[in-house]
Design a protein around this motif. Structure first.
Motif, PDB file in Angstrom:
ATOM      1  N   PRO A  81       0.738  -7.827  -9.008  1.00  0.00           N
ATOM      2  CA  PRO A  81       0.729  -6.951  -7.829  1.00  0.00           C
ATOM      3  C   PRO A  81      -0.252  -5.795  -8.054  1.00  0.00           C
ATOM      4  O   PRO A  81      -0.269  -5.198  -9.133  1.00  0.00           O
ATOM      5  N   SER A  82      -1.046  -5.484  -7.054  1.00  0.00           N
ATOM      6  CA  SER A  82      -2.031  -4.408  -7.219  1.00  0.00           C
ATOM      7  C   SER A  82      -1.416  -3.023  -7.026  1.00  0.00           C
ATOM      8  O   SER A  82      -1.898  -2.043  -7.595  1.00  0.00           O
TER       9      SER A  82
ATOM     10  N   ILE B 238      -9.650  -1.215 -19.928  1.00  0.00           N
ATOM     11  CA  ILE B 238      -8.296  -1.319 -19.379  1.00  0.00           C
ATOM     12  C   ILE B 238      -8.346  -1.304 -17.852  1.00  0.00           C
ATOM     13  O   ILE B 238      -9.067  -0.499 -17.248  1.00  0.00           O
ATOM     14  N   ILE B 239      -7.556  -2.161 -17.253  1.00  0.00           N
ATOM     15  CA  ILE B 239      -7.557  -2.320 -15.794  1.00  0.00           C
ATOM     16  C   ILE B 239      -7.138  -1.020 -15.087  1.00  0.00           C
ATOM     17  O   ILE B 239      -6.135  -0.402 -15.439  1.00  0.00           O
ATOM     18  N   ASP B 240      -7.924  -0.647 -14.088  1.00  0.00           N
ATOM     19  CA  ASP B 240      -7.648   0.616 -13.380  1.00  0.00           C
ATOM     20  C   ASP B 240      -7.310   0.425 -11.903  1.00  0.00           C
ATOM     21  O   ASP B 240      -7.127   1.400 -11.174  1.00  0.00           O
ATOM     22  N   ASP B 241      -7.204  -0.844 -11.444  1.00  0.00           N
ATOM     23  CA  ASP B 241      -6.900  -1.053 -10.028  1.00  0.00           C
ATOM     24  C   ASP B 241      -5.555  -1.742  -9.803  1.00  0.00           C
ATOM     25  O   ASP B 241      -5.311  -2.335  -8.762  1.00  0.00           O
ATOM     26  N   GLN B 242      -4.675  -1.671 -10.812  1.00  0.00           N
ATOM     27  CA  GLN B 242      -3.267  -2.048 -10.636  1.00  0.00           C
ATOM     28  C   GLN B 242      -2.454  -0.767 -10.823  1.00  0.00           C
ATOM     29  O   GLN B 242      -2.527  -0.119 -11.871  1.00  0.00           O
ATOM     30  N   ILE B 243      -1.688  -0.417  -9.781  1.00  0.00           N
ATOM     31  CA  ILE B 243      -0.990   0.868  -9.747  1.00  0.00           C
ATOM     32  C   ILE B 243       0.516   0.643  -9.748  1.00  0.00           C
ATOM     33  O   ILE B 243       1.035  -0.203  -9.025  1.00  0.00           O
TER      34      ILE B 243
ATOM     35  N   GLY C 148       0.784  -1.231   0.000  1.00  0.00           N
ATOM     36  CA  GLY C 148       0.000   0.000   0.000  1.00  0.00           C
ATOM     37  C   GLY C 148       0.812   1.274   0.000  1.00  0.00           C
ATOM     38  O   GLY C 148       0.260   2.374  -0.013  1.00  0.00           O
ATOM     39  N   SER C 149       2.135   1.160   0.044  1.00  0.00           N
ATOM     40  CA  SER C 149       3.029   2.314  -0.062  1.00  0.00           C
ATOM     41  C   SER C 149       4.249   1.866  -0.856  1.00  0.00           C
ATOM     42  O   SER C 149       4.478   0.663  -1.025  1.00  0.00           O
ATOM     43  N   PRO C 150       5.050   2.815  -1.368  1.00  0.00           N
ATOM     44  CA  PRO C 150       6.181   2.424  -2.232  1.00  0.00           C
ATOM     45  C   PRO C 150       7.122   1.438  -1.554  1.00  0.00           C
ATOM     46  O   PRO C 150       7.471   1.582  -0.385  1.00  0.00           O
ATOM     47  N   TYR C 151       7.531   0.430  -2.310  1.00  0.00           N
ATOM     48  CA  TYR C 151       8.435  -0.589  -1.786  1.00  0.00           C
ATOM     49  C   TYR C 151       9.854  -0.053  -1.672  1.00  0.00           C
ATOM     50  O   TYR C 151      10.368   0.594  -2.582  1.00  0.00           O
ATOM     51  N   LEU C 152      10.481  -0.337  -0.519  1.00  0.00           N
ATOM     52  CA  LEU C 152      11.861   0.055  -0.274  1.00  0.00           C
ATOM     53  C   LEU C 152      12.793  -1.039  -0.783  1.00  0.00           C
ATOM     54  O   LEU C 152      12.386  -2.199  -0.912  1.00  0.00           O
ATOM     55  N   VAL C 153      14.050  -0.674  -1.037  1.00  0.00           N
ATOM     56  CA  VAL C 153      14.986  -1.667  -1.571  1.00  0.00           C
ATOM     57  C   VAL C 153      15.195  -2.822  -0.598  1.00  0.00           C
ATOM     58  O   VAL C 153      15.462  -3.958  -1.018  1.00  0.00           O
ATOM     59  N   GLU C 154      15.047  -2.570   0.696  1.00  0.00           N
ATOM     60  CA  GLU C 154      15.304  -3.619   1.682  1.00  0.00           C
ATOM     61  C   GLU C 154      14.053  -4.419   2.046  1.00  0.00           C
ATOM     62  O   GLU C 154      14.127  -5.352   2.870  1.00  0.00           O
ATOM     63  N   ASP C 155      12.913  -4.118   1.480  1.00  0.00           N
ATOM     64  CA  ASP C 155      11.698  -4.875   1.785  1.00  0.00           C
ATOM     65  C   ASP C 155      11.870  -6.348   1.387  1.00  0.00           C
ATOM     66  O   ASP C 155      12.532  -6.672   0.403  1.00  0.00           O
ATOM     67  N   VAL C 156      11.244  -7.222   2.164  1.00  0.00           N
ATOM     68  CA  VAL C 156      11.392  -8.666   1.979  1.00  0.00           C
ATOM     69  C   VAL C 156      10.606  -9.130   0.756  1.00  0.00           C
ATOM     70  O   VAL C 156       9.488  -8.687   0.507  1.00  0.00           O
ATOM     71  N   HIS C 157      11.206 -10.040  -0.008  1.00  0.00           N
ATOM     72  CA  HIS C 157      10.516 -10.634  -1.158  1.00  0.00           C
ATOM     73  C   HIS C 157       9.197 -11.269  -0.714  1.00  0.00           C
ATOM     74  O   HIS C 157       9.135 -11.923   0.332  1.00  0.00           O
ATOM     75  N   ALA C 158       8.168 -11.101  -1.552  1.00  0.00           N
ATOM     76  CA  ALA C 158       6.891 -11.776  -1.306  1.00  0.00           C
ATOM     77  C   ALA C 158       6.168 -11.962  -2.632  1.00  0.00           C
ATOM     78  O   ALA C 158       5.079 -11.438  -2.853  1.00  0.00           O
TER      79      ALA C 158
ATOM     80  N   SER D 254       9.502   8.641 -12.954  1.00  0.00           N
ATOM     81  CA  SER D 254       8.820   9.191 -11.777  1.00  0.00           C
ATOM     82  C   SER D 254       7.318   9.285 -12.054  1.00  0.00           C
ATOM     83  O   SER D 254       6.864   9.212 -13.188  1.00  0.00           O
ATOM     84  N   GLY D 255       6.560   9.436 -10.983  1.00  0.00           N
ATOM     85  CA  GLY D 255       5.106   9.477 -11.119  1.00  0.00           C
ATOM     86  C   GLY D 255       4.496   8.098 -10.977  1.00  0.00           C
ATOM     87  O   GLY D 255       5.189   7.074 -11.052  1.00  0.00           O
ATOM     88  N   VAL D 256       3.192   8.101 -10.783  1.00  0.00           N
ATOM     89  CA  VAL D 256       2.446   6.872 -10.515  1.00  0.00           C
ATOM     90  C   VAL D 256       1.158   6.896 -11.337  1.00  0.00           C
ATOM     91  O   VAL D 256       0.562   7.961 -11.526  1.00  0.00           O
ATOM     92  N   CYS D 257       0.731   5.739 -11.819  1.00  0.00           N
ATOM     93  CA  CYS D 257      -0.523   5.687 -12.572  1.00  0.00           C
ATOM     94  C   CYS D 257      -1.085   4.276 -12.570  1.00  0.00           C
ATOM     95  O   CYS D 257      -0.412   3.324 -12.162  1.00  0.00           O
ATOM     96  N   SER D 258      -2.288   4.130 -13.062  1.00  0.00           N
ATOM     97  CA  SER D 258      -2.876   2.811 -13.323  1.00  0.00           C
ATOM     98  C   SER D 258      -2.665   2.488 -14.797  1.00  0.00           C
ATOM     99  O   SER D 258      -2.311   3.358 -15.595  1.00  0.00           O
ATOM    100  N   TRP D 259      -2.899   1.226 -15.165  1.00  0.00           N
ATOM    101  CA  TRP D 259      -2.821   0.867 -16.584  1.00  0.00           C
ATOM    102  C   TRP D 259      -3.828   1.684 -17.393  1.00  0.00           C
ATOM    103  O   TRP D 259      -3.575   2.048 -18.540  1.00  0.00           O
ATOM    104  N   TYR D 260      -4.971   1.965 -16.789  1.00  0.00           N
ATOM    105  CA  TYR D 260      -6.001   2.782 -17.445  1.00  0.00           C
ATOM    106  C   TYR D 260      -5.483   4.200 -17.718  1.00  0.00           C
ATOM    107  O   TYR D 260      -5.619   4.722 -18.834  1.00  0.00           O
TER     108      TYR D 260
END
Length: 287
Positions: free
Chosen positions: A250-251, A172-177, A106-116, A207-213
Motif C-alpha cells: 500500500p502506498s 530507502i523507499i520514500d513514496d510509501q507512507i 489518500g487519507s487515513p483509513y477508517l475502521v469501517e472502510d471496505v477491505h481492498a 502517532s505521527g506519519v512518515c515514509s520508510w525513508y
C-alpha cells in the motif's frame, strides 16, 4: 484466570510476555491452530479466560507463492479460534494489518472502510477479520496495526541498524507512507482489550506519519546517539519502482485511530519517534 497468547517466538508475543509474565504463550509445538479439534482440546484443558492471537503468516512476498499456507494461518486458523471464543464466551483479541487496504485512498483509513487488499497476504488477513466478525461477533476484537518493530526478532529497525553498519550507503523507499508501531505499545493495547472485553474493529499504531525513508533517517540518528552505530552513511530516497518486490505494498496506509478514545478509555499512542527512542535504548542495553 488464564489468558492465552497464540504465538511464542514473535516480537508481539515476546513483548506481551515481558509486560505480563502470567500469560500462557503457546507456540507451534504447543497448539495447532489449523486444527479445530486441537484448538478446542488445548484451550479447554487450560481453562482459558481470554485469547490474544499474536500468530500470523507475515511473509508478504512469500505469500504470493504460498497462498494456501497464508490462508491456513491467517484465515482458517482464525476461524477456529473465533468459534472457540464464541462457544466458550471468552474474549478474543486478533491483530490485523493495514494491508487489508489498497493504499489508494489518500487519507487515513477508517475502521469501517471496505477491505481492498492488493496481495495474497492482505487478502488472507481480510479473510481472518471476516471469520471473526462472522463466528465471534460479540467476543472478537480486531486491532489493525502497521509497521511493527521491537527489540525482538527481525524487523525494519534491526535490519536498518545491521545494514547501516555494513554498507557504504543505502537507498530507502520514500513514496510509501504509514505509521510505525512499537510492539510494546501494541502489546499494551492488546492487554487492555482482552482484560476489558473490548469488541469490534479498532486501529492502533504510534502517532505521527512518515515514509520508510524518514523512518530510516531517524533510526540512523538514534543509532548514533545510543552507540549502536559508529558513523552515519548516506541514505538516499528511492521510489517504489526502483525496488520491485513480488507483492505490491500500500502506498498510503495511515490508520485513523479515533475509536481508541472511547473503546480504550482514552488510550493515547505516543509519537513514533518517542517509541523508537525507547526501543533503541532497549536494544542498546542488550549489547
Amino acid at each position: 484466570m488464564t489468558i492465552v497468547v497464540i504465538g511464542k517466538s514473535g516480537q508481539l508475543a515476546q513483548e506481551l510476555k515481558r509486560l505480563d509474565d502470567s500469560l500462557l504463550c503457546l507456540g507451534r509445538d504447543d497448539i495447532d491452530i489449523t486444527s479445530a479439534e486441537n484448538v478446542n482440546s488445548i484451550l479447554s484443558n487450560n481453562n482459558v479466560t481470554g485469547i490474544i492471537n499474536a500468530s500470523a503468516y507475515t511473509a508478504v512476498d512469500k505469500a504470493e507463492s504460498e497462498k494456501q499456507q497464508a490462508f491456513e494461518i491467517n484465515a482458517a486458523a482464525v476461524e477456529n479460534l473465533a468459534k472457540f471464543a464464541n462457544q466458550n464466551a471468552v474474549p478474543l483479541v486478533h491483530v490485523s494489518t493495514d494491508y487489508v487496504f489498497s493504499g489508494d485512498k489518500g487519507s487515513p483509513y477508517l475502521v469501517e472502510d471496505v477491505h481492498a487488499p492488493i496481495g495474497v497476504y492482505g487478502a488472507s488477513k481480510a479473510a481472518g477479520e471476516k471469520a471473526i466478525q462472522q463466528f465471534a461477533p460479540s467476543q472478537g476484537c480486531i486491532i489493525r496495526t502497521s509497521w511493527v518493530y521491537s527489540q525482538f526478532g527481525n524487523n525494519f529497525v534491526k535490519t536498518m541498524l545491521r545494514l547501516m553498519a555494513e554498507k557504504p550507503e543505502l537507498g530507502i523507499i520514500d513514496d510509501q507512507i504509514g505509521s510505525p508501531t512499537s510492539a510494546s505499545a501494541l502489546a499494551k493495547a492488546c492487554l487492555y482489550a482482552v482484560n476489558h472485553n473490548v469488541n469490534g474493529v479498532h486501529h492502533f499504531t504510534d502517532s505521527g506519519v512518515c515514509s520508510w525513508y524518514d523512518f530510516a533517517l531517524a533510526i540512523q540518528e538514534l543509532g548514533i546517539k545510543y552507540g549502536l552505530l559508529n558513523k552515519s552513511i548516506p541514505v538516499k530516497p528511492i521510489p517504489t519502482l526502483a525496488y520491485p518486490t513480488p507483492a505490491k505494498r500500500p502506498s498510503y496506509s495511515v490508520l485513523d485511530k479515533a475509536s481508541l478514545t472511547m473503546a480504550f478509555n482514552g488510550l493515547q499512542p505516543k509519537h513514533w519517534r518517542v517509541e523508537l527512542s525507547e526501543v533503541m535504548q532497549q536494544i542498546a542495553s542488550t549489547k
